[in-house]
Design a protein around this motif. Structure first.
Motif, PDB file in Angstrom:
ATOM      1  N   HIS B  66      26.379  20.145  50.592  1.00  0.00           N
ATOM      2  CA  HIS B  66      25.956  21.449  50.060  1.00  0.00           C
ATOM      3  C   HIS B  66      26.392  22.581  50.990  1.00  0.00           C
ATOM      4  CE1 HIS B  66      23.461  19.439  47.050  1.00  0.00           C
ATOM      5  NE2 HIS B  66      23.107  18.612  48.030  1.00  0.00           N
ATOM      6  N   GLU B  71      24.492  27.187  48.516  1.00  0.00           N
ATOM      7  CA  GLU B  71      23.354  26.304  48.192  1.00  0.00           C
ATOM      8  C   GLU B  71      22.383  26.229  49.379  1.00  0.00           C
ATOM      9  OE1 GLU B  71      25.234  22.688  45.824  1.00  0.00           O
ATOM     10  OE2 GLU B  71      26.508  23.365  47.484  1.00  0.00           O
ATOM     11  N   ASP B  73      19.245  26.758  49.661  1.00  0.00           N
ATOM     12  CA  ASP B  73      17.964  26.055  49.449  1.00  0.00           C
ATOM     13  C   ASP B  73      18.127  24.543  49.597  1.00  0.00           C
ATOM     14  OD1 ASP B  73      16.520  28.325  49.130  1.00  0.00           O
ATOM     15  OD2 ASP B  73      16.576  28.324  46.935  1.00  0.00           O
ATOM     16  N   GLU B  74      19.226  24.019  49.066  1.00  0.00           N
ATOM     17  CA  GLU B  74      19.478  22.574  49.166  1.00  0.00           C
ATOM     18  C   GLU B  74      19.682  22.177  50.626  1.00  0.00           C
ATOM     19  OE1 GLU B  74      19.290  20.202  46.889  1.00  0.00           O
ATOM     20  OE2 GLU B  74      18.537  21.765  45.556  1.00  0.00           O
ATOM     21  N   LYS B  77      16.356  22.085  52.609  1.00  0.00           N
ATOM     22  CA  LYS B  77      15.517  20.912  52.367  1.00  0.00           C
ATOM     23  C   LYS B  77      15.882  19.750  53.286  1.00  0.00           C
ATOM     24  CE  LYS B  77      14.897  21.727  47.417  1.00  0.00           C
ATOM     25  NZ  LYS B  77      15.423  21.317  46.092  1.00  0.00           N
ATOM     26  N   ARG B  78      17.131  19.766  53.776  1.00  0.00           N
ATOM     27  CA  ARG B  78      17.647  18.608  54.507  1.00  0.00           C
ATOM     28  C   ARG B  78      17.650  18.778  56.026  1.00  0.00           C
ATOM     29  NH1 ARG B  78      19.536  18.753  49.540  1.00  0.00           N
ATOM     30  NH2 ARG B  78      20.205  16.803  48.554  1.00  0.00           N
TER      31      ARG B  78
END
Lengths: 391, 248
Positions: B66, B71, B73-74, B77-78
């Protein structure tokens, strides 16, 4: 949207948790305003001016005859007569010691005794309409009584033109009542509770103070990159700002709840005819303060600047905005400056509501002004806020 | 080994001066990648761009497939970030700190509390988790700082100088934590000024100087550039690559 509010509320709850553990913050937010309000309410209540006899400065060139009678009459009526020479009285006005005096001319006694034209001069310092009204009233009252004597003197003079007249002897002969007898009535049956203006003043001062000092905590979070860390977890910048604003507002509301409760229960404060309006003005001022705290954090780079500007702004705006004394007794120029401060609008509204029985519609302009202040501070905070320390 | 992070042509200017210029490198899944460099080399600015906090002026970064630009937000998350500053609330307990950041990362209250207990065990603070952080030693505070970054179970963990100013025991505990995380499958980007630390922990190292990557390789490969890898220290390699002049 749900996430926005969720993040803002979690952040505000965390800040509130920290606030309740901060002893200095609690003392500043709650104890100081209560102590100040109690101390100054009692100081004003026990003070001299409302109970002491009103002072009347008189310049007379004679210490006997009619003037002695006038002086005695005034004293018997409850006035503290302060006799001075003309120069002393003028100097006293220039020094700001008195606002005006009554001047009985050199020929006053002779004019009364001979039935001539009687004059009493009212000398007032510029722009003191209240003092002028009082002195005019006293002069008219004295004048109307003296006219009776002058009339009698004229009648006697017409009968016995060759005989010099002694006003004192004439008074005695005519058995006239004391030359001057002014009845004084204190307006209103109940004196105002000083807490009705001391507590709102210290409430606005310390709500704003706590919010301004809260800016330091936000700056510290920026310096330690805690805000940046929140951004990296997916929290949006507006949520963080909303959370900071909410926590400041929540702290202010807690201050309001405690201080109004103490005021009503502990100081017998009267919220006036529109207690709802008092609460509305209080809440609007809390919003202004919270927005100011976030704005201040947006505009400074380090903790020292935040603390310095926060303290300076709080201690400057408080007296200018009528936190330390009611604005309606302040000089006109100070009342104009007060309009430039949120404190001024809030305190003016509190005074109107709690001292003069105003209604909510009477303080609508003040509420609107507070909304404008909160909006401007909030907009500046949104535009200027940085989440990372300067490079 | 599969590539997990790929930075391509990353560039960032501050007031017209390049803090990071055309930086490209990859980090493979489950490796500990060391990012070394003198003060002002651009390490922290690079990490801020990799972690979506700072937008690059040019270039892009791909994390777990990503883009940080398109991206974000993606990517968020990681990742987990442990800045070199103690980015926590000293007035709160370690548990309260962990739960707060966990909830902000999207965990429910119940999940955050459960995860906080697990993280406290991982950083060796399970016995003192309810004490306020300001009463902790420097090493304990550093471990809480790392623990916060672990709350969302990150696939990629950024550790920016996590061992500054702490005692050897705490430092050793942090090493063990990092190695355990790698064993569990976490990819780690690790910056430090301690060369022996990088030598011990990192699978590969990138050396930055004046906003650019000047060398990338395993510790042995980097040492080989200077001399015999068995006799050369990483510090000698570092000074060889970045010079001996003092930095501001």
């Amino acid at each position: 949207m749900t996430t926005f509010f969720r993040h803002a509320f979690i952040l505000a709850a965390k800040d509130t948790q920290i606030f309740w553990r901060d002893r200095f913050g609690l003392v500043l937010a709650f104890l100081f305003p209560i102590l100040f309000a109690f101390a100054f309410s009692h100081a004003v209540e026990d003070g001299g001016p409302p109970e002491a006899a009103p002072r009347l400065t008189v310049v007379a060139h004679e210490k006997h005859g009619v003037l002695r009678e006038i002086s005695a009459g005034l004293t018997a009526s409850g006035w503290a007569v302060d006799e001075r020479t003309r120069q002393e009285a003028v100097d006293a006005i220039e020094n700001g010691e008195i606002e005006g005096f009554l001047l009985f001319p050199e020929d006053f006694g002779t004019s009364v005794a001979t039935g001539g034209e009687v004059r009493i001069h009212v000398v007032v310092s510029g722009n003191h309409p209240a003092a002028e009204a009082v002195l005019q009233g006293v002069a008219r009252a004295v004048g109307s009584r003296v006219e009776t004597l002058a009339l009698a003197a004229r009648a006697v003079g017409a009968l016995e033109p060759a005989r010099p007249h002694d006003a004192e002897a004439m008074l005695e002969a005519l058995r006239l009542p004391p030359l001057t007898s002014l009845e004084m009535t204190r307006m209103g049956q109940r004196r105002h509770n000083p807490a009705n203006f001391t507590l709102p003043g210290y409430l606005t001062m310390f709500v704003f103070f706590a919010a301004a000092l809260g800016a330091g905590a936000i700056v510290r979070e920026r310096q330690t990159r805690t805000l940046e860390r929140l951004l990296s977890t997916g929290v949006r910048a507006p949520s963080i700002l909303a959370g900071k604003f909410l926590s400041g507002a929540g702290r202010g509301v807690a201050q309001l709840a405690v201080l109004w409760t103490v005021g009503v229960l502990g100081l017998s404060m009267d919220l006036g005819a529109s207690p709802g309006a008092v609460v509305a003005v209080s809440l609007l001022f809390v919003l202004v303060s919270a927005a100011f705290g976030v704005m201040l954090a947006a505009m400074v780079d380090d903790l020292r600047s935040a603390a310095t500007i926060g303290v300076f702004a709080s201690l400057t705006l408080a007296p200018l905005g009528g936190c330390w004394w009611p604005l309606f007794i302040a000089p006109e120029w100070l009342q104009v400056i007060a309009r430039l401060t949120p404190h001024g609008w809030a305190n003016d509204a509190f005074n109107r509501l709690m001292l003069f029985g105003a209604s909510a519609s009477d303080v609508a302009p003040a509420m609107l002004a507070l909304v404008v202040f909160a909006s401007v501070f909030g907009a500046i905070a949104l535009l200027r806020f940085r989440f990372s320390p300067p490079i | 080994m599969e590539t997990y992070l790929e930075a391509e042509g990353l560039t960032k200017y501050f007031d017209g001066v390049a803090a990071v210029e055309d930086v490209s490198f990859v980090i493979r899944r489950k490796e500990i990648f060391g990012l070394l460099g003198p003060n002002g080399a651009g390490k922290t600015t690079t990490i801020r761009m990799l972690s979506t906090v700072l937008a690059p002026d040019a270039g892009d970064v791909c994390v777990g497939g990503h883009s940080v630009i398109r991206e974000g937000d993606e990517v968020r998350k990681r990742i987990g970030i442990c800045p070199q500053e103690l980015a926590l609330y000293p007035e709160l307990s370690a548990v309260d700190n962990l739960v707060f950041f966990g909830r902000m990362a999207g965990l429910s209250g119940h999940e955050a509390k459960a995860r906080a207990r697990a993280v406290l065990v991982g950083v060796g603070l399970e016995a003192r988790g309810s004490e306020v952080v300001k009463k902790y030693s420097g090493g304990m505070q550093r471990r809480v700082n790392i623990g916060i970054a672990l709350m969302n179970r990150p696939e990629l963990l950024f550790l920016d100088e996590p061992t500054v100013g702490i005692d050897p025991q705490s430092r050793n505990h942090i090493f063990e934590t990092v190695l355990a995380l790698r064993a569990e499958g976490t990819t780690v980007l690790y910056t430090t000024h301690y060369m022996e630390e990088a030598d011990r922990l990192c699978d590969r190292i990138g050396v930055m100087d004046r906003g650019r990557i000047v060398a990338v390789g395993t510790p042995a490969e980097l040492k080989r550039q200077v001399g015999d890898p068995d006799r050369t220290t990483l510090e000698e390699v570092f000074l060889h690559l970045t010079g001996r002049s003092l930095r501001d």
